[in-house]
Design an enzyme around this catalytic site. Sequence first.
Site, PDB file in Angstrom:
ATOM      1  CE  LYS A 137      -3.306   4.266  -7.623  1.00  0.00           C
ATOM      2  NZ  LYS A 137      -3.801   5.725  -7.306  1.00  0.00           N
ATOM      3  CG  HIS A 183      -0.938   6.913  -9.925  1.00  0.00           C
ATOM      4  ND1 HIS A 183      -1.465   6.220 -10.216  1.00  0.00           N
ATOM      5  CD2 HIS A 183      -0.073   5.612 -10.656  1.00  0.00           C
ATOM      6  CE1 HIS A 183      -2.285   5.040 -11.219  1.00  0.00           C
ATOM      7  NE2 HIS A 183      -0.949   4.389 -10.973  1.00  0.00           N
TER       8      HIS A 183
END
Length: 407
Positions: free
Chosen positions: A329, A297
Amino acid sequence: MTGLGAVSPIGIGKTEYWNALKEGKNGVATLTTVDLGDCPVRFGAEIRDFDPTRWMDNKEAKRSDRVIHFAVAAADLAVEDARLDTASLDPHRIGVYIGSGQGGIGTTFSSFKTMMEKGSRRVSPFFIPMMISNMSTAYVAIKHHAQGPNLCVITACATSIHSMGEAYHTIVRDDADIILAGGTEAALQSISIAGFAAMKAVSTRNEEPERASRPFDRDRDGFVMGEGAGVLVLEELEHARKRGASIYAELVGYGTTCDASHITAPDPTGEGAVRAMRNAMTMAKWQPEDVDYINAHGTSTALNDKMEALAIRTLLGDSADRCYVNSTKSMIGHCLGAAGALETVAALQSIEEGILHPTINLENLDPECPINVVQEKAVEAPVSRLLVNNFGFGGHNGVLAFQRFTE
């Protein structure tokens, strides 16, 4: 998985997107298309020069929100990549599961301003269908005549993982042969940025935005908002075989849990994240030493990165030292409801090519994140089994387990 569609800040289409990731291309910059007013944060990962009329006619584009444009484009790219002729298939056996964390928030914000400045009679009759989150699934279903199961999952940053996981269960119980699944987000609006800034969740590196998204780095100060869409073709194995489809990987495990701890902060013990990863591995019949790679994540927030690293270490034990971890990310920002799908597109190409993309801006690995993070350059390594993690506000945890397909 037989088709990959990506609309991202660093590339449109799986190939352009993947090549940019391998090169460590940074999609974060000062925002150019958003009226930020007095927002304390002036940057994000935006998709520049996106033309929705490549995928829909001009009138339709004007009557739909940017979040829908992204979803339609990503779905078309996935269908094309899978070499699917949807018109020749049983429409009742084709589904669409595309979620969004904030839906058409751009339309919501602009319509509210219109009402306040010009009165309620000036609000567009298309406001509601442009704004509601499930309309992306509707547009994709209409375009591809998909009359099977159709859902819009909304679990904040875990949305895409849950969309694909629930699609998996739907196919397993024989309610569909094919589901176009993933997520879409177009929330680079001043109201959203201001909200996250008020929570102190986002980075404030206005002077050097290109260095702002730095997952697992000691000096991280928050996530960076991004936008885009990822849609993947989930297809029942025998159906894929019969039509001679290329298979990227098998989805063999899905874990979903809730921290039930706090409305925004993750449980610092990582217990819910561990259970989600373990549930996915149990379904896949894997042991800790079987996991080659985790697409984390990895938000670049102090609490999430520390929690996720602890959870990975708890789950894998000594095997964590050899299991590669990276964060997409770092290059595309946090695309919220689209994050998991875009990250899965990246992860599956790691199986294809045996390459793990870098986590850029990671200059000093936080000692509280003792995991094997791929840092400034891509790494060549065989990948047979991997996990994709996403954890959302509200304590929603979602994990998918993929393995290389072999006859």
